[in-house]
Design a protein around this motif. Structure first.
Motif, PDB file in Angstrom:
ATOM      1  N   VAL B 173       0.804  -1.185  -0.088  1.00  0.00           N
ATOM      2  CA  VAL B 173       0.331  -0.640   0.125  1.00  0.00           C
ATOM      3  C   VAL B 173       0.994   0.674  -0.253  1.00  0.00           C
ATOM      4  CG1 VAL B 173      -1.540   1.370   1.433  1.00  0.00           C
ATOM      5  CG2 VAL B 173      -2.315  -0.832   1.401  1.00  0.00           C
ATOM      6  N   TRP B 174       2.034   1.197   0.542  1.00  0.00           N
ATOM      7  CA  TRP B 174       2.864   1.994   0.533  1.00  0.00           C
ATOM      8  C   TRP B 174       3.315   2.703  -0.259  1.00  0.00           C
ATOM      9  CZ3 TRP B 174       4.111   5.507   3.519  1.00  0.00           C
ATOM     10  CH2 TRP B 174       5.313   6.758   4.302  1.00  0.00           C
ATOM     11  N   ILE B 204      -3.769   3.284   4.695  1.00  0.00           N
ATOM     12  CA  ILE B 204      -3.919   1.945   5.483  1.00  0.00           C
ATOM     13  C   ILE B 204      -2.796   1.949   5.940  1.00  0.00           C
ATOM     14  CG2 ILE B 204      -3.843  -0.623   4.471  1.00  0.00           C
ATOM     15  CD1 ILE B 204      -6.213   1.341   2.432  1.00  0.00           C
ATOM     16  N   GLU B 205      -1.033   2.405   5.210  1.00  0.00           N
ATOM     17  CA  GLU B 205      -0.205   2.357   6.032  1.00  0.00           C
ATOM     18  C   GLU B 205      -0.418   2.078   7.110  1.00  0.00           C
ATOM     19  OE1 GLU B 205       2.769   1.105   5.054  1.00  0.00           O
ATOM     20  OE2 GLU B 205       3.818   2.086   5.872  1.00  0.00           O
ATOM     21  N   VAL B 206      -0.415   3.705   7.400  1.00  0.00           N
ATOM     22  CA  VAL B 206      -0.033   3.925   9.150  1.00  0.00           C
ATOM     23  C   VAL B 206      -0.856   3.617   9.783  1.00  0.00           C
ATOM     24  CG1 VAL B 206      -0.674   6.172  11.048  1.00  0.00           C
ATOM     25  CG2 VAL B 206       0.530   6.439   8.559  1.00  0.00           C
ATOM     26  N   ALA B 207      -2.656   3.134   9.440  1.00  0.00           N
ATOM     27  CA  ALA B 207      -3.342   2.057   9.911  1.00  0.00           C
ATOM     28  C   ALA B 207      -2.990   0.341  11.153  1.00  0.00           C
ATOM     29  CB  ALA B 207      -5.527   2.110   9.895  1.00  0.00           C
ATOM     30  N   TYR B 208      -1.792   0.259   9.476  1.00  0.00           N
ATOM     31  CA  TYR B 208      -1.433  -0.836   9.626  1.00  0.00           C
ATOM     32  C   TYR B 208      -0.019  -0.920  10.656  1.00  0.00           C
ATOM     33  CZ  TYR B 208      -4.207  -3.550   6.464  1.00  0.00           C
ATOM     34  OH  TYR B 208      -5.788  -4.176   5.949  1.00  0.00           O
ATOM     35  N   LYS B 209       0.723   0.485  10.422  1.00  0.00           N
ATOM     36  CA  LYS B 209       1.709   0.293  11.543  1.00  0.00           C
ATOM     37  C   LYS B 209       1.653   0.561  12.846  1.00  0.00           C
ATOM     38  CE  LYS B 209       5.127   0.339   8.849  1.00  0.00           C
ATOM     39  NZ  LYS B 209       5.143  -0.623   7.988  1.00  0.00           N
ATOM     40  N   ALA B 210       0.132   1.335  13.068  1.00  0.00           N
ATOM     41  CA  ALA B 210      -0.406   1.146  14.709  1.00  0.00           C
ATOM     42  C   ALA B 210      -0.440   0.412  15.019  1.00  0.00           C
ATOM     43  CB  ALA B 210      -1.527   2.648  14.504  1.00  0.00           C
TER      44      ALA B 210
END
Lengths: 86, 226
Positions: B173-174, B204-210
């Motif tokens: 997604v990145w 989506i990237e930040v949500a998954y990282k968190a």
């Protein structure tokens, strides 16, 4: 009336006093007290972001500082349960 | 050489620039001095937070939209940095002492009935609202939803192999974000497509990282199950 300069310099004052308190304040040998002291500069930086009208940054900072607080407290408590000397 | 300030910058921001920069430098210096005189690792970790605040003010002092856009990744990076270092510190000590402690130490027994029914509802609302916000802020909101769901499920066993798939998706997604950003320059006519690709890729990237905070503790889950 919203005074920009009063808001900004209150933020600066809280920030500097808070960071000094975090480094050499009373009782900072206890990691939990040191962690809670970091909340004072956090309020200061929130005021500064408010002065510059950085709304999204302010909201994200509030959320991020909350999560950082949780991470730090978790680390402190876990290390204390281990009885580790760090 | 004195660089002239553009007229669009408001005089208030210009007059606050020098005090803000000096405050940032001073706070950074205080934090670094504290780190220099500190011998215990956990205290150094807490003081890193103070140095990060100094960085934030120096960026914020520019007072434009660009500054605001730069603060957001700065915050996420600081969060990830503190998380990684704290995990490192804890796993090193655990290996040294050869002991185990709870993944999330809480004074209460979290095995309550509300954690079996409520998490799905809360997670859905937070993720939906995060998708509506999009970008970094939406990612943080949705990530908090995913995190809440995972934490409340810990007591019923977390499917650890799902997380590996999620972390792979986050990287793919990145690339959406990169493509969206490139579109702005390569094909400016499609700016709306580029904007949405960038906003939702980042979301989506930040949500998954968190939500992936648990991945670091994956080995501990495996150890706990044995």
């Amino acid at each position: 009336m919203f005074d920009v300069y009063a808001c900004f310099y209150t933020g600066v004052l809280l920030l500097i006093v808070g960071s000094i308190a975090t480094v050499i304040g009373p009782g900072v040998k206890d990691p939990i007290i040191r962690t809670i002291n970091t909340e004072v500069p956090a309020i200061g930086i929130s005021l500064i972001l408010l002065t510059y009208n950085h709304t999204v940054a302010l909201l994200t900072y509030i959320a991020a500082s909350l999560i950082i607080m949780m991470i730090l407290l978790r680390a402190v408590v876990r290390l204390e349960e281990l009885e580790a000397d760090v | 050489m004195v660089v002239p300030v553009p007229d669009v910058v408001s005089p208030v921001v210009v007059s606050l620039y020098i005090p803000a920069i000096f405050t940032g430098l001073l706070v950074g210096l205080i934090g670094l001095l504290g780190i220099a005189f500190q011998k215990r690792d956990i205290h150094v970790l807490i003081l890193t937070d103070i140095v990060g605040l100094g960085m934030l003010i120096i960026v914020a002092a520019v007072g434009t939209d660009l500054a605001e856009a730069l603060i957001l990744p700065g915050l996420v990076v600081e969060l990830a940095e503190i998380l990684a270092i704290s995990e490192l510190l804890m796993s090193r000590e655990m290996r040294k002492m050869d002991k185990k402690v709870d993944l999330i130490p809480v004074p209460l027994n979290l095995n309550m009935e509300i954690f079996e029914t409520a998490p799905v509802f809360f997670a859905v609302i937070l993720v939906a609202y995060g998708a509506f916000l999009s970008g970094f802020t939406g990612g943080a909101v949705a990530g908090a939803g995913i995190l809440f769901y995972l934490i409340s499920k810990i007591y019923r066993g977390v499917p650890s192999d799902i997380w590996e798939g999620i972390s792979a998706t986050a990287v793919v997604v990145w690339c959406l974000w990169l493509i969206g950003f490139l579109l702005f320059f390569a094909a400016p006519d499609y700016w709306l497509l580029g904007l949405f690709l960038a906003a939702f890729g980042l979301f989506i990237e930040v949500a998954y990282k968190a939500g992936l905070i648990g991945v670091i503790g994956r080995e501990e889950f495996k150890r706990g199950k044995e």
